[in-house]
Design an enzyme around this catalytic site. Structure first.
Site, PDB file in Angstrom:
ATOM      1  N   ASP A   1       0.815  -1.208   0.000  1.00 28.11           N
ATOM      2  CA  ASP A   1       0.000   0.000   0.000  1.00 28.11           C
ATOM      3  C   ASP A   1       0.854   1.266   0.000  1.00 28.11           C
ATOM      4  O   ASP A   1       0.478   2.277  -0.591  1.00 28.11           O
ATOM      5  CB  ASP A   1      -0.922   0.012   1.220  1.00 28.11           C
ATOM      6  CG  ASP A   1      -2.183  -0.808   0.996  1.00 28.11           C
ATOM      7  OD1 ASP A   1      -2.174  -1.650   0.083  1.00 28.11           O
ATOM      8  OD2 ASP A   1      -3.166  -0.608   1.729  1.00 28.11           O
TER       9      ASP A   1
ATOM     10  N   CYS B   1       1.256  -8.120   4.832  1.00 32.57           N
ATOM     11  CA  CYS B   1       0.870  -6.723   4.656  1.00 32.57           C
ATOM     12  C   CYS B   1      -0.558  -6.528   4.168  1.00 32.57           C
ATOM     13  O   CYS B   1      -1.074  -7.312   3.375  1.00 32.57           O
ATOM     14  CB  CYS B   1       1.842  -6.046   3.696  1.00 32.57           C
ATOM     15  SG  CYS B   1       3.471  -5.807   4.436  1.00 32.57           S
ATOM     16  N   ASP B   2      -1.156  -5.491   4.712  1.00 32.02           N
ATOM     17  CA  ASP B   2      -2.358  -4.845   4.226  1.00 32.02           C
ATOM     18  C   ASP B   2      -3.484  -5.822   3.874  1.00 32.02           C
ATOM     19  O   ASP B   2      -3.983  -6.510   4.738  1.00 32.02           O
ATOM     20  CB  ASP B   2      -1.990  -3.918   3.064  1.00 32.02           C
ATOM     21  CG  ASP B   2      -0.985  -2.864   3.541  1.00 32.02           C
ATOM     22  OD1 ASP B   2      -1.247  -2.225   4.554  1.00 32.02           O
ATOM     23  OD2 ASP B   2       0.072  -2.716   2.911  1.00 32.02           O
TER      24      ASP B   2
ATOM     25  N   SER C   1      -5.225   4.957   5.930  1.00 36.01           N
ATOM     26  CA  SER C   1      -4.205   4.038   6.415  1.00 36.01           C
ATOM     27  C   SER C   1      -4.260   4.002   7.934  1.00 36.01           C
ATOM     28  O   SER C   1      -4.752   4.925   8.580  1.00 36.01           O
ATOM     29  CB  SER C   1      -2.826   4.526   5.957  1.00 36.01           C
ATOM     30  OG  SER C   1      -1.802   3.976   6.751  1.00 36.01           O
TER      31      SER C   1
END
Length: 564
Positions: A81, A122-123, A475
């Site tokens: 991201d 991640c993400d 975020s």
């Protein structure tokens, strides 16, 4: 013991299948009848949080072999991201979650794998993998690859080095550079030192928040979430996960025995206690959806009023993920929250309360007692009002007390890019409420994150003088009075589409209100004159995604085909 993989390995008619498996070099006649374990790896050189996964793959394979299984690696896509932020790439981030879930389902079903180890970090990759395995309900363990260590740098003239993190010292540094607080040379030094090596970003952003929620939910082994990527503890956890998954396959322990209404509430409790990313308001309901459970957005707010914020982690706080690990990790957090969480089974074979009882807390400031929290309420608040009838979310643990109530005139933008250009050009004024719309799941499409504008505001010293609301998302690194996930979104005709420049807007976090101070009669007149704009994307995956995705208020999952 009957195995799913018997469908592809047993019987005269499966001779061609066996021949193909033998051709991989990973299988042999002597291993017939042993569990076939898929190791779904999101390894890629493109994501710092995934760049060191090769050694963890090896540890998992060794663990599977030690447990008596046959391990087979297969790849899963991933997006960083941070690298995708601020351009067309960010529109693909949330939609990639659905691709990953489908990939897990497709490979596991096509090859009739007995169980899965999900190597992620991640993400959107972690929730996507969990959604896929929850959907097909075969035994699984998640191994998150771990957070990055802090960077270090000593500015000329400073007495000692300071610790650096990606968001504070690069994203927010852009705003400081625009404000003239630092020069190009200092910014270049920060770029080189903020991210010293492999791992997910150092604070409680989306990747680490989801790792913590996954462990609290019971789908990872104890200490997996907070163990840094470079620690040997991570290798040991990966090995034990490989060994343990064979046992789960033999015992038939599937995700739907672990992911329950109670364990999901445990995950939410840990998220709120830590002050985690608001993206959990998308991902946890989406995971629950795959096991047939409905988790309303209101549950986050209901629980937030009961679960205190006990860990002061980045971005709103002072501590890094490495500090959380050395202080006791998620087992330590469960120990603090024991009276507030259910005693649920986990993939480790121990219950949530057993893990809590065995935990040691080594720093009472990093993981505070319930009677000495950083904030009396948890990290997330859900706002409602005539601007967000279905809800909006804010990371209240990262909002300064002085701006928990904020009112001002609207400055409207129909895209994140337009807003960022205005910020960079100095056209945003103190006291304004920035409204970024047509960036929701359908309108974006893909509901991009707004870290660039929020970080620029922080770096320019405007995080206490401006508010920002959007039907997009933020975020985990966002700070300040920023409300995202405004639902219904603008593309669906939500009230955010009707806001005009200069309209008075009030963001009231303590009272959970998001109000557009315009009469209902005026809004009705505006609605009669509104029509949706043309889609930004008309071809490819994003066009298909926009057609099927639902509201952020329900996790931005795909619509039920029967309801379309």
């Amino acid at each position: 013991m009957a195995l799913r993989s018997d469908n592809v390995t047993k019987g005269v008619e499966r001779a061609p299948t066996r021949a193909l498996l033998y051709a991989t070099g990973m299988y042999s006649p002597e291993r017939l009848g042993t569990p076939i374990i898929g190791i779904a790896t999101a390894y890629t050189d493109l994501i710092p949080g995934h760049a060191a996964m090769r050694r963890l793959e090896r540890s998992i394979e060794l663990g599977v072999a030690a447990g008596g299984g046959a391990g087979f690696l297969f790849g899963v896509p991933g997006i960083c991201d941070g690298i995708a932020m601020g351009h067309i790439g960010m529109h693909y981030s949330l939609p990639s979650r659905e691709l990953i879930a489908d990939a897990i389902e497709t490979v596991a079903q096509a090859h009739q794998l007995d169980a899965l180890v999900l190597l992620t970090n991640c993400d959107k990759i972690t929730p996507g993998m969990l959604m896929g395995v929850a959907r097909i309900d075969i035994p699984a363990i998640v191994v998150t690859a771990g957070p990055m260590l802090s960077g270090h740098w000593r500015k000329s003239g400073a007495e000692r080095p300071v610790r650096l993190s990606l968001v504070r010292d690069t994203f927010e540094a852009v705003g400081r550079r625009l404000a003239g607080e630092i020069d190009d040379a200092e910014l270049a030094c920060l770029e080189l030192r903020a991210c010293p090596g492999a791992g997910s970003c150092q604070g409680l952003y989306t990747a680490n928040t989801m790792a913590c929620a996954t462990e609290a939910m019971g789908m990872s082994l104890p200490d997996c979430a907070a163990a840094p990527a470079v620690e040997s503890a991570k290798d040991r956890i990966a090995f034990e996960s490989g060994r343990r998954i064979v046992k789960l396959a033999q015992e038939g322990v599937t995700p739907r025995r672990i992911i329950t209404a109670e364990s999901i509430r445990n995950a939410i409790a840990v998220d709120l206690a830590l002050g985690g990313s608001t993206n959990t308001c998308l991902h946890i309901p989406a995971i629950a959806h795959e096991v047939g459970l409905e988790i309303p957005l209101e549950l986050f707010d209901e629980m937030s009023r009961k679960v205190p914020h006990i860990a002061d982690l980045l971005p709103g706080g002072q501590y890094f993920m490495e500090d959380l690990f050395y202080a006791g990790g998620i087992p330590g957090v469960l120990k603090r929250l024991k009276e507030l969480i259910a005693d649920c089974p986990t993939v480790s074979g121990k219950s949530s309360h057993e893990i809590a009882d065995e935990a040691n807390i080594l720093d009472d400031d990093v993981i505070r007692p319930l009677d000495n929290p950083y904030h009396a309420e948890g990290g997330i608040a859900v706002l409602k009002g005539n601007l967000a009838p279905d809800g909006a979310v804010v990371k209240q643990s990262a909002v300064d007390a002085a701006v928990m109530r904020f009112a001002g005139p609207a400055k409207t933008f129909d895209s994140e890019g337009d807003c960022m250009q205005a910020i960079m050009a100095g056209k945003v004024q103190a006291g304004q409420v920035l409204v970024i719309r047509y960036e929701g799941p359908r309108g974006g499409p893909g509901m991009p994150e707004m870290l660039n504008p929020t970080s620029a505001l922080v770096g320019m010293g405007m995080s206490k003088s401006c508010a920002l609301i959007t039907d997009g998302r933020f975020s985990g690194g966002t700070k300040g009075p920023c409300a995202g996930h405004v639902s219904p979104e603008a593309m669906a005709g939500g009230p955010i589409a009707l806001v005009k420049e200069g309209d008075a807007i009030e963001v009231n976090i303590p009272e959970r209100r998001l109000t557009l101070k315009v009469s209902e009669a005026e809004l009705a007149q505006r609605r009669r004159g509104w029509s949706p704009p043309k889609p930004k994307v008309t071809t490819g995956y994003l066009a298909r995604y926009a057609k099927f995705v639902t509201s952020a208020a329900t996790g931005a999952v795909y619509a039920d085909p029967d309801a379309m």
